[in-house]
Design an enzyme around this catalytic site. Structure first.
Site, PDB file in Angstrom:
ATOM      1  N   ASP A  15      -5.361  -8.145  -6.053  1.00  0.00           N
ATOM      2  CA  ASP A  15      -4.221  -7.522  -5.357  1.00  0.00           C
ATOM      3  C   ASP A  15      -3.385  -6.764  -6.393  1.00  0.00           C
ATOM      4  O   ASP A  15      -3.133  -7.264  -7.502  1.00  0.00           O
ATOM      5  CB  ASP A  15      -3.380  -8.628  -4.694  1.00  0.00           C
ATOM      6  N   ASN A  64       4.845   2.512  -4.265  1.00  0.00           N
ATOM      7  CA  ASN A  64       5.046   3.384  -3.092  1.00  0.00           C
ATOM      8  C   ASN A  64       6.476   3.886  -3.027  1.00  0.00           C
ATOM      9  O   ASN A  64       6.721   5.065  -2.803  1.00  0.00           O
ATOM     10  CB  ASN A  64       4.777   2.590  -1.808  1.00  0.00           C
ATOM     11  N   HIS A  96       4.094   7.464  -0.941  1.00  0.00           N
ATOM     12  CA  HIS A  96       2.883   6.872  -0.362  1.00  0.00           C
ATOM     13  C   HIS A  96       1.606   7.541  -0.872  1.00  0.00           C
ATOM     14  O   HIS A  96       0.589   6.883  -1.132  1.00  0.00           O
ATOM     15  CB  HIS A  96       2.993   7.029   1.158  1.00  0.00           C
ATOM     16  N   ASP A  98      -1.612   5.880  -2.638  1.00  0.00           N
ATOM     17  CA  ASP A  98      -3.028   6.033  -2.260  1.00  0.00           C
ATOM     18  C   ASP A  98      -3.886   6.346  -3.486  1.00  0.00           C
ATOM     19  O   ASP A  98      -5.004   5.840  -3.626  1.00  0.00           O
ATOM     20  CB  ASP A  98      -3.190   7.159  -1.231  1.00  0.00           C
ATOM     21  N   GLU A 128      -3.600  -3.136  -0.220  1.00  0.00           N
ATOM     22  CA  GLU A 128      -3.846  -3.088  -1.679  1.00  0.00           C
ATOM     23  C   GLU A 128      -4.605  -4.331  -2.131  1.00  0.00           C
ATOM     24  O   GLU A 128      -4.460  -4.772  -3.257  1.00  0.00           O
ATOM     25  CB  GLU A 128      -2.560  -2.910  -2.500  1.00  0.00           C
TER      26      GLU A 128
HETATM   27  N1  LIG Z   1       0.155   4.014  -0.195  1.00  0.00           N
HETATM   28  C1  LIG Z   1      -0.339   3.006   0.514  1.00  0.00           C
HETATM   29  N2  LIG Z   1       0.394   1.878   0.677  1.00  0.00           N
HETATM   30  C2  LIG Z   1      -0.148   0.854   1.349  1.00  0.00           C
HETATM   31  C3  LIG Z   1      -1.435   0.929   1.891  1.00  0.00           C
HETATM   32  N3  LIG Z   1      -1.706  -0.263   2.503  1.00  0.00           N
HETATM   33  C4  LIG Z   1      -0.634  -1.047   2.332  1.00  0.00           C
HETATM   34  N4  LIG Z   1       0.331  -0.395   1.628  1.00  0.00           N
HETATM   35  C5  LIG Z   1       1.651  -0.898   1.231  1.00  0.00           C
HETATM   36  O1  LIG Z   1       1.462  -1.911   0.272  1.00  0.00           O
HETATM   37  C6  LIG Z   1       2.647  -2.674   0.218  1.00  0.00           C
HETATM   38  C7  LIG Z   1       2.267  -4.130  -0.008  1.00  0.00           C
HETATM   39  O2  LIG Z   1       3.380  -4.757  -0.462  1.00  0.00           O
HETATM   40  P1  LIG Z   1       3.561  -6.315  -0.473  1.00  0.00           P
HETATM   41  O3  LIG Z   1       2.406  -7.001   0.237  1.00  0.00           O
HETATM   42  O4  LIG Z   1       4.942  -6.629  -0.011  1.00  0.00           O
HETATM   43  O5  LIG Z   1       3.434  -6.780  -1.919  1.00  0.00           O
HETATM   44  P2  LIG Z   1       3.568  -6.056  -3.316  1.00  0.00           P
HETATM   45  O6  LIG Z   1       4.691  -5.105  -3.355  1.00  0.00           O
HETATM   46  O7  LIG Z   1       2.208  -5.487  -3.646  1.00  0.00           O
HETATM   47  O8  LIG Z   1       3.914  -7.207  -4.284  1.00  0.00           O
HETATM   48  P3  LIG Z   1       3.075  -8.417  -4.810  1.00  0.00           P
HETATM   49  O9  LIG Z   1       1.765  -8.449  -4.048  1.00  0.00           O
HETATM   50  O10 LIG Z   1       3.919  -9.607  -4.503  1.00  0.00           O
HETATM   51  O11 LIG Z   1       2.866  -8.195  -6.246  1.00  0.00           O
HETATM   52  C8  LIG Z   1       3.400  -2.446   1.527  1.00  0.00           C
HETATM   53  O12 LIG Z   1       4.562  -1.709   1.228  1.00  0.00           O
HETATM   54  C9  LIG Z   1       2.438  -1.578   2.344  1.00  0.00           C
HETATM   55  O13 LIG Z   1       3.114  -0.616   3.112  1.00  0.00           O
HETATM   56  C10 LIG Z   1      -2.172   2.153   1.748  1.00  0.00           C
HETATM   57  O14 LIG Z   1      -3.294   2.318   2.217  1.00  0.00           O
HETATM   58  N5  LIG Z   1      -1.589   3.147   1.045  1.00  0.00           N
END
Ligand SMILES: Nc1nc2c(ncn2[C@@H]2O[C@H](COP(=O)(O)OP(=O)(O)OP(=O)(O)O)[C@@H](O)[C@H]2O)c(=O)[nH]1
Length: 351
Positions: free
Chosen positions: A222, A230, A235, A239, A265
């Site tokens: 992850d 982001n 965004h 990506d 992610e």
């Molecule tokens: N750009 C982009 N963002 C995505 C995609 N899929 C998910 N996200 C974003 O990924 C973020 C995931 O954040 P969180 O699960 O809160 O966790 P994190 O910020 O990665 O933090 P930790 O996992 O705790 O280290 C969210 O803001 C989603 O909107 C994608 O395909 N593209």
């Protein structure tokens, strides 16, 4: 239909235009209320939700809304992939139908050609027995022209069959390519080209057949603080980061390993016939490579802050099923996040 599910008013065959208009209206209203783009994917999911035909999809949306969370394009895409992309498989069935028609046509042609050939055989036989009885030149000429006509008929019928076979061959190749393209699209993630979750399940089915008792290691990865990436760069850059992490993973694994974008992610690597130690070493090499990535935003040459990933690793115990291994790998990932991120932890670190 603004939030939680409502009674579906299915548009049946024979329903009036006003029923259909009302339904379309409600679906669009749903998109507006939830500030969703009126994209085909969002519309399809909202429509399915309104129709209530997939209880699991409705439950996911209702639970999400009940927890006061916003619906966004990413979640809608995920729901589409998991609940509606099955349509693509229906298309495959349609293609199967065309193939069936093709085969039916060919069988008809082949039996027709067979009938002509056996007709030719009996013509030759009859004429030979005539030749044995008659020896005047007129009769011989008549027999010869009869044989010639029969030969021409078989020749034409064979030429038709050959042409049909050639076009059937081309058609079959086209259908096979199309089937392969549909299969690939249905099983892979468009952003990274890795397998999606459905693709992973497909591979797990194959592994279950070929090696239920073989060692299997699982790495769950992850991206750390991805939301921050982001939020800071947008965004689209998020990506690009996802794509780079996917590339690092793809180049680090062996041919037998299966690399999956599990969602958002989060990624998974299935490693058949690999020990926990081997999987841990691979996870660590990926962690280091990602940590060393230096990305530059093309439009303004801005150097992005380095970013990191956390990874959890587990291996099959005895002949347990995938879910158990995955759960321990996921717990190890959670522990890696909680103990500071940018690290690999295996199931051995779990209590
Ligand atoms: N750009 C982009 N963002 C995505 C995609 N899929 C998910 N996200 C974003 O990924 C973020 C995931 O954040 P969180 O699960 O809160 O966790 P994190 O910020 O990665 O933090 P930790 O996992 O705790 O280290 C969210 O803001 C989603 O909107 C994608 O395909 N593209």
């Amino acid at each position: 239909m603004s939030g939680v599910s409502a009674e579906p008013a299915a548009v049946q065959p024979g329903a009036t235009h006003s029923d259909a208009r009302m339904l379309a209206h409600e679906v669009i209203e749903f998109l507006i209320v939830h500030a969703l783009h009126p994209s085909p994917i969002n519309y399809a999911v909202a429509y399915e939700y309104r129709m209530g035909g997939d209880a699991a999809l409705n439950a996911r949306i209702d639970t999400h809304l009940a927890a006061d969370k916003r619906l966004d394009d990413l979640l809608m895409r995920e729901l589409y992939d998991e609940h509606l992309a099955i349509e693509q498989f229906r298309n495959l069935r349609g293609l199967g139908g065309s193939l069936q028609e093709l085969v039916d046509g060919l069988i008809g042609d082949i039996s027709e050609a067979g009938e002509h050939a056996s007709g030719f055989h009996s013509t030759v036989e009859n004429n030979i027995s005539l030749l044995k009885r008659r020896n005047d030149s007129e009769a011989v000429t008549a027999i010869a022209s009869d044989l010639l006509a029969a030969t021409a008929k078989v020749h034409t019928s064979n030429a038709t069959l050959k042409a049909r076979l050639d076009s059937a061959d081309q058609e079959a190749r086209k259908l096979r390519d199309e089937l392969e393209r549909h299969r690939r699209e249905a099983l892979s993630d468009p952003l990274t080209g890795l397998l999606n979750r459905r693709g992973m399940e497909y591979h797990l089915d194959e592994l279950a057949v070929s090696g239920a008792r073989e060692p299997l290691s699982v790495v769950v990865l992850d991206i750390d603080h991805f939301k921050r990436i982001n939020d800071t760069y947008g965004h689209a850059v998020g990506d690009v980061v996802i794509r780079h992490v996917a590339k690092v993973m793809r180049t680090a694994v062996c041919a037998e390993d299966v690399t999956v974008r599990f969602g958002g992610e989060e990624f998974v690597i299935l490693m058949p016939r690999r020990s926990l130690e081997e999987a841990e070493a691979l996870a660590e090499s990926i962690r280091i490579k990602v940590e060393r990535l230096r990305l530059i935003r093309r439009q303004d040459k801005l150097a992005l802050d380095p970013f990191t990933v956390s990874l959890g690793v587990a291996s099959r115990h005895d002949d347990e099923a995938f879910d158990g291994i995955f759960e321990r790998a996921d717990k190890a990932l959670y522990a890696a996040k909680n103990s500071g991120r940018n690290r690999v932890l295996t199931e051995l670190a779990l209590d």
